[in-house]
Design an enzyme around this catalytic site. Sequence first.
Site, PDB file in Angstrom:
ATOM      1  N   THR A  27       0.824  -1.215   0.000  1.00 21.10           N
ATOM      2  CA  THR A  27       0.000   0.000   0.000  1.00 21.10           C
ATOM      3  C   THR A  27       0.857   1.264   0.000  1.00 21.10           C
ATOM      4  O   THR A  27       2.041   1.240   0.316  1.00 21.10           O
ATOM      5  CB  THR A  27      -0.938   0.022   1.219  1.00 21.10           C
ATOM      6  OG1 THR A  27      -0.163   0.047   2.413  1.00 21.10           O
ATOM      7  CG2 THR A  27      -1.854  -1.189   1.230  1.00 21.10           C
ATOM      8  N   ASP A  28       0.210   2.360  -0.367  1.00 23.35           N
ATOM      9  CA  ASP A  28       0.886   3.659  -0.333  1.00 23.35           C
ATOM     10  C   ASP A  28       0.433   4.413   0.923  1.00 23.35           C
ATOM     11  O   ASP A  28      -0.252   3.852   1.779  1.00 23.35           O
ATOM     12  CB  ASP A  28       0.622   4.449  -1.617  1.00 23.35           C
ATOM     13  CG  ASP A  28      -0.848   4.754  -1.846  1.00 23.35           C
ATOM     14  OD1 ASP A  28      -1.653   4.676  -0.887  1.00 23.35           O
ATOM     15  OD2 ASP A  28      -1.210   5.084  -2.990  1.00 23.35           O
ATOM     16  N   LEU A  29       0.792   5.670   1.020  1.00 25.38           N
ATOM     17  CA  LEU A  29       0.460   6.451   2.214  1.00 25.38           C
ATOM     18  C   LEU A  29      -1.028   6.631   2.435  1.00 25.38           C
ATOM     19  O   LEU A  29      -1.465   6.902   3.552  1.00 25.38           O
ATOM     20  CB  LEU A  29       1.145   7.820   2.155  1.00 25.38           C
ATOM     21  CG  LEU A  29       2.664   7.791   2.319  1.00 25.38           C
ATOM     22  CD1 LEU A  29       3.240   9.192   2.121  1.00 25.38           C
ATOM     23  CD2 LEU A  29       3.058   7.234   3.663  1.00 25.38           C
ATOM     24  N   SER A  30      -1.828   6.474   1.371  1.00 29.35           N
ATOM     25  CA  SER A  30      -3.279   6.645   1.535  1.00 29.35           C
ATOM     26  C   SER A  30      -3.959   5.344   1.954  1.00 29.35           C
ATOM     27  O   SER A  30      -5.164   5.323   2.144  1.00 29.35           O
ATOM     28  CB  SER A  30      -3.899   7.169   0.234  1.00 29.35           C
ATOM     29  OG  SER A  30      -3.801   6.194  -0.784  1.00 29.35           O
TER      30      SER A  30
END
Length: 155
Positions: A27-30
Amino acid sequence: MVSLAPATGVLDGVVHRFPVRVYFEDTDLSGVVYHANYLRFMERARSDMLSVVGIDQREAFETGQGVYAVAELSIKYRQPAKLDDALTIVSHVRALGAATATIHQAVMRGEEVLTEAMVTAAFLTREGRPRRQPKLWVEAFERLLPSHDKKRVRP
């Protein structure tokens, strides 16, 4: 002692289904799966599909027969996958050429399509030139073509 093996997919008729769990690293930061990781999921599913039908990519590479490389790719992102989602990568062989295989792939969460791609993989020499796929591999791919989509290998 319990023996564990990596996740593997299954053939369901002419469709290959490959399970994937979304981990934090995907996953990314969001909190959603980073866009490039869908390509990783699909690559694993394609490699597993080849293995399930008896295509040994490692042997072909080591003996100098050739390797597959993505020659063309189109992808559409519809909905995001999130941490801990249980996904299934669904792969269908759509067309077969002398040196290519075109595969439609969908990243699914249950019945929901999250991402779709059309991938053309080319069989190449070590020097990067197209080469006919081994006959046994072509036969394996032909068994995965839906009967209404059967396209003969071009000479």
